[in-house]
Design a protein around this motif. Structure first.
Motif, PDB file in Angstrom:
ATOM      1  N   LEU A  37      56.032  66.215  60.802  1.00 50.13           N
ATOM      2  CA  LEU A  37      57.025  65.249  60.311  1.00 50.13           C
ATOM      3  C   LEU A  37      58.330  65.364  61.107  1.00 50.13           C
ATOM      4  CD1 LEU A  37      56.389  65.500  56.470  1.00 50.13           C
ATOM      5  CD2 LEU A  37      55.708  63.638  58.011  1.00 50.13           C
ATOM      6  N   ARG A  38      58.702  66.587  61.460  1.00 47.41           N
ATOM      7  CA  ARG A  38      59.891  66.779  62.295  1.00 47.41           C
ATOM      8  C   ARG A  38      59.670  66.195  63.696  1.00 47.41           C
ATOM      9  NH1 ARG A  38      59.877  71.619  59.393  1.00 47.41           N
ATOM     10  NH2 ARG A  38      58.892  72.767  61.079  1.00 47.41           N
ATOM     11  N   PHE A  39      58.452  66.377  64.236  1.00 41.51           N
ATOM     12  CA  PHE A  39      58.102  65.795  65.536  1.00 41.51           C
ATOM     13  C   PHE A  39      58.206  64.272  65.478  1.00 41.51           C
ATOM     14  CE2 PHE A  39      54.731  63.754  68.068  1.00 41.51           C
ATOM     15  CZ  PHE A  39      55.127  64.130  69.346  1.00 41.51           C
ATOM     16  N   PHE A  40      57.684  63.666  64.409  1.00 39.01           N
ATOM     17  CA  PHE A  40      57.743  62.214  64.220  1.00 39.01           C
ATOM     18  C   PHE A  40      59.191  61.746  64.202  1.00 39.01           C
ATOM     19  CE2 PHE A  40      58.118  58.453  61.582  1.00 39.01           C
ATOM     20  CZ  PHE A  40      57.127  57.625  62.067  1.00 39.01           C
ATOM     21  N   LYS A  41      60.027  62.438  63.452  1.00 34.62           N
ATOM     22  CA  LYS A  41      61.439  62.063  63.352  1.00 34.62           C
ATOM     23  C   LYS A  41      62.127  62.170  64.710  1.00 34.62           C
ATOM     24  CE  LYS A  41      65.753  63.136  60.959  1.00 34.62           C
ATOM     25  NZ  LYS A  41      66.394  63.963  59.926  1.00 34.62           N
ATOM     26  N   ARG A  42      61.932  63.318  65.375  1.00 35.05           N
ATOM     27  CA  ARG A  42      62.558  63.569  66.680  1.00 35.05           C
ATOM     28  C   ARG A  42      62.112  62.519  67.715  1.00 35.05           C
ATOM     29  NH1 ARG A  42      60.773  68.543  66.691  1.00 35.05           N
ATOM     30  NH2 ARG A  42      58.986  68.250  68.031  1.00 35.05           N
ATOM     31  N   THR A  43      60.837  62.152  67.683  1.00 33.83           N
ATOM     32  CA  THR A  43      60.272  61.242  68.675  1.00 33.83           C
ATOM     33  C   THR A  43      60.707  59.804  68.449  1.00 33.83           C
ATOM     34  OG1 THR A  43      58.371  62.718  68.881  1.00 33.83           O
ATOM     35  CG2 THR A  43      58.104  60.472  69.729  1.00 33.83           C
ATOM     36  N   THR A  44      60.733  59.372  67.192  1.00 35.68           N
ATOM     37  CA  THR A  44      61.024  57.964  66.895  1.00 35.68           C
ATOM     38  C   THR A  44      62.505  57.675  66.711  1.00 35.68           C
ATOM     39  OG1 THR A  44      60.694  58.289  64.508  1.00 35.68           O
ATOM     40  CG2 THR A  44      58.758  57.618  65.821  1.00 35.68           C
ATOM     41  N   MET A  45      63.334  58.695  66.551  1.00 35.47           N
ATOM     42  CA  MET A  45      64.763  58.490  66.275  1.00 35.47           C
ATOM     43  C   MET A  45      65.402  57.597  67.340  1.00 35.47           C
ATOM     44  SD  MET A  45      67.207  58.943  64.156  1.00 35.47           S
ATOM     45  CE  MET A  45      66.586  60.193  63.059  1.00 35.47           C
ATOM     46  N   GLY A  46      66.119  56.579  66.879  1.00 30.41           N
ATOM     47  CA  GLY A  46      66.828  55.684  67.776  1.00 30.41           C
ATOM     48  C   GLY A  46      65.979  54.557  68.339  1.00 30.41           C
ATOM     49  N   HIS A  47      64.706  54.514  67.982  1.00 30.98           N
ATOM     50  CA  HIS A  47      63.794  53.499  68.523  1.00 30.98           C
ATOM     51  C   HIS A  47      63.256  52.618  67.394  1.00 30.98           C
ATOM     52  CE1 HIS A  47      63.810  55.556  72.365  1.00 30.98           C
ATOM     53  NE2 HIS A  47      63.521  56.680  71.745  1.00 30.98           N
ATOM     54  N   PRO A  48      62.918  51.381  67.706  1.00 31.42           N
ATOM     55  CA  PRO A  48      62.295  50.534  66.689  1.00 31.42           C
ATOM     56  C   PRO A  48      60.900  51.033  66.324  1.00 31.42           C
ATOM     57  CG  PRO A  48      62.876  49.250  68.656  1.00 31.42           C
ATOM     58  CD  PRO A  48      63.127  50.681  68.968  1.00 31.42           C
ATOM     59  N   MET A  49      60.566  50.852  65.052  1.00 28.55           N
ATOM     60  CA  MET A  49      59.236  51.193  64.557  1.00 28.55           C
ATOM     61  C   MET A  49      58.615  49.918  63.978  1.00 28.55           C
ATOM     62  SD  MET A  49      59.726  54.901  62.718  1.00 28.55           S
ATOM     63  CE  MET A  49      60.236  54.112  61.214  1.00 28.55           C
ATOM     64  N   VAL A  50      57.393  49.637  64.382  1.00 26.64           N
ATOM     65  CA  VAL A  50      56.641  48.486  63.889  1.00 26.64           C
ATOM     66  C   VAL A  50      55.553  49.025  62.975  1.00 26.64           C
ATOM     67  CG1 VAL A  50      55.093  46.593  64.556  1.00 26.64           C
ATOM     68  CG2 VAL A  50      57.123  47.118  65.955  1.00 26.64           C
ATOM     69  N   MET A  51      55.446  48.425  61.779  1.00 29.49           N
ATOM     70  CA  MET A  51      54.471  48.920  60.797  1.00 29.49           C
ATOM     71  C   MET A  51      54.017  47.799  59.890  1.00 29.49           C
ATOM     72  SD  MET A  51      57.221  50.874  58.350  1.00 29.49           S
ATOM     73  CE  MET A  51      58.379  51.131  59.690  1.00 29.49           C
ATOM     74  N   GLY A  52      52.894  48.035  59.232  1.00 25.79           N
ATOM     75  CA  GLY A  52      52.424  47.122  58.199  1.00 25.79           C
ATOM     76  C   GLY A  52      53.182  47.365  56.899  1.00 25.79           C
ATOM     77  N   ARG A  53      53.041  46.419  55.978  1.00 27.11           N
ATOM     78  CA  ARG A  53      53.784  46.504  54.723  1.00 27.11           C
ATOM     79  C   ARG A  53      53.362  47.703  53.882  1.00 27.11           C
ATOM     80  NH1 ARG A  53      52.637  45.999  50.062  1.00 27.11           N
ATOM     81  NH2 ARG A  53      50.765  44.803  50.477  1.00 27.11           N
ATOM     82  N   ARG A  54      52.078  48.016  53.826  1.00 24.89           N
ATOM     83  CA  ARG A  54      51.651  49.177  53.022  1.00 24.89           C
ATOM     84  C   ARG A  54      52.193  50.476  53.602  1.00 24.89           C
ATOM     85  NH1 ARG A  54      45.828  46.779  51.937  1.00 24.89           N
ATOM     86  NH2 ARG A  54      45.814  47.135  54.149  1.00 24.89           N
TER      87      ARG A  54
END
Length: 162
Positions: A37-54
């Motif tokens: 979870l920390r890796f996910f946060k560090r990697t995606t921070m400052g970038h757009p995230m595209v996801m489905g509604r669920r």
């Protein structure tokens, strides 16, 4: 028959996948890996995230990241979220961004696979029950370029073959 979409250099998919391909049960992830979870946060921070509604329903809008939610519901909205009604629409919204992360769920990953240039996969050393899976990674299209083993999982990077 239309041509398949071309990969976009700024699109990466980030996912945690069990040995059996499971990524979730439709509501939650079947594991809790604080380090990942920390890796996910560090990697995606400052970038757009595209996801489905669920996926959005399970994680909400995360601070420091632009959230673009794909939904078929034309009247859906949430605070701090941009809405798209298709993956191509969502990708058009982030076309000028240096890096974009597709963060799930299963159907969005399947749709995004042809657009992705890079896969950041946490291989989880478990085989839980679950109804949501990640699409197979075709070795004819993807090459593993990095692997960092951790206790109970490994961070693996794949790059699209040119």
């Amino acid at each position: 028959m239309s041509e398949p979409p071309a990969p976009l250099p700024n699109v990466a998919m980030i996912v945690a996948v069990a040995r059996n391909g499971v990524i979730g049960d439709g509501h939650t992830m079947p594991w809790h890996l604080s380090e990942d979870l920390r890796f996910f946060k560090r990697t995606t921070m400052g970038h757009p995230m595209v996801m489905g509604r669920r996926t959005f329903d399970s994680m909400g809008a995360l601070p420091g990241r632009r959230s673009i939610v794909i939904t078929r519901q034309h009247d859906w909205g949430a605070p701090g979220v941009e809405v798209a009604h298709s993956l191509p629409d969502a990708l058009a919204m982030v076309a000028g961004d240096e890096q974009v992360f597709v963060v799930g769920g299963g159907e969005i990953y399947r749709q995004a696979m042809p657009y992705a240039a890079r896969l950041l996969v946490t291989e989880v050393d478990q085989s839980p029950e679950g109804s949501v899976t990640f699409p197979p990674i075709d070795p004819q299209e993807w090459v593993e370029t990095a692997r960092e083993p951790r206790p109970g999982f490994a961070w693996v990077t794949y790059e699209r073959r040119s």
